[in-house]
Design an enzyme around this catalytic site. Structure first.
Site, PDB file in Angstrom:
ATOM      1  CB  THR A 283      -8.224  -5.326  -0.624  1.00  0.00           C
ATOM      2  OG1 THR A 283      -7.109  -4.795   0.349  1.00  0.00           O
ATOM      3  CG2 THR A 283      -9.606  -4.611  -0.967  1.00  0.00           C
TER       4      THR A 283
ATOM      5  CE1 TYR B 284       4.927  -4.182  -0.082  1.00  0.00           C
ATOM      6  CE2 TYR B 284       6.964  -4.249   1.606  1.00  0.00           C
ATOM      7  CZ  TYR B 284       5.628  -4.549   2.107  1.00  0.00           C
ATOM      8  OH  TYR B 284       4.421  -5.277   2.434  1.00  0.00           O
TER       9      TYR B 284
END
Length: 258
Positions: free
Chosen positions: A9, A166
């Site tokens: 990915t 994040y």
């Protein structure tokens, strides 16, 4: 890796880790489905790769018997399952998932929003769990050597107070590693996470590049190829005795020097 099928990915920029990993696994003989989501890069300071998704796939050799591509937004909870299903449809099986994708976010504590927290959680952490779930459901245990390889960013070693959404979502990946590995160990599927440390993928400004370079014994940042070689080893049969680990592959990064 001949005869093995991998999903990688986050393959949307030629300067990125995902691109290097996909190239490394293809060179080792694997069949690879690459996932991308270029709209995220377009929102970031570094921008989307000018080659576009099709150009990135062409640089890897073009779609064919051993390479396929699917664009999908992991903010959609259905996307991880669709990615795994596409790999099985293309190659008949899936042996390895490399969850390299990430949503970046530069919000501090004063700036952080519920919406960004939710989105980083969905893309970074939730999608990694759902990829593991879909992979486990699709994996044929008669094919030995199932592998899940996740990515974090060293939040367990140092704070990232300017990137709270994040950091929090990537920290969740560190914590899920051991639990996912235990859930799949009896099936011969290993789960490990890589913290690659500072890697030059074109996102850092010159000042940060210089400061971090001084904190690395080799005098340089990590390169995507450094990470790709570790992924190839973890994806291979040679790593079968390693599971539930977070591997800090940082080139001796000395944070206190910065």
């Amino acid at each position: 890796m001949a005869g093995r099928v991998a999903i990688v990915t986050g393959v949307s920029r030629r300067a990125g880790i995902g691109f290097a990993v996909a190239g490394e696994l293809l060179a080792a003989g694997a069949s690879v489905l690459v996932h991308s989501w270029s709209p995220h890069d377009a929102e970031q300071p570094w921008g989307a790769d000018p080659a576009g998704a099709a150009g990135i796939v062409d640089l890897l050799g073009g779609e064919g018997p051993r390479l396929r591509h699917l664009a999908a937004d992991f903010a959609d909870p259905r996307a991880p399952g669709l990615v795994v299903a596409a790999a099985v449809a293309a190659f008949g099986a899936v042996d390895v998932v490399v969850a390299n994708h990430a949503r970046s976010s530069g919000q501090s504590l004063a700036e952080v929003t519920a919406a960004e927290l939710d989105l980083c959680w969905a893309v970074n952490a939730r999608a990694s769990v759902l990829l593991a779930q879909a992979f486990a459901a699709a994996h044929d245990d008669a094919r030995s050597g199932g592998r899940i390889i996740l990515f974090t960013s060293g939040q367990h070693l140092a704070p990232m107070s300017r990137e709270i959404p994040y950091a929090v979502s990537k920290g969740a990946i560190h914590q899920m590693t051991l639990t996912l590995s235990d859930a799949l160990a009896d099936r011969g599927i290993t789960v490990n996470t890589i913290n690659p440390g500072p890697v030059d993928t074109g996102w850092a400004d010159p000042d940060l590049t210089a400061r971090v370079g001084r904190a690395l014994p080799a005098g340089r940042w990590g390169r995507p190829a450094d990470v790709a070689r570790l992924v190839r080893w973890l994806a291979s049969g040679d790593s079968q005795w390693i599971t539930g680990q977070v591997i800090d592959a940082e080139g001796g990064f000395r944070r206190w020097v910065m």
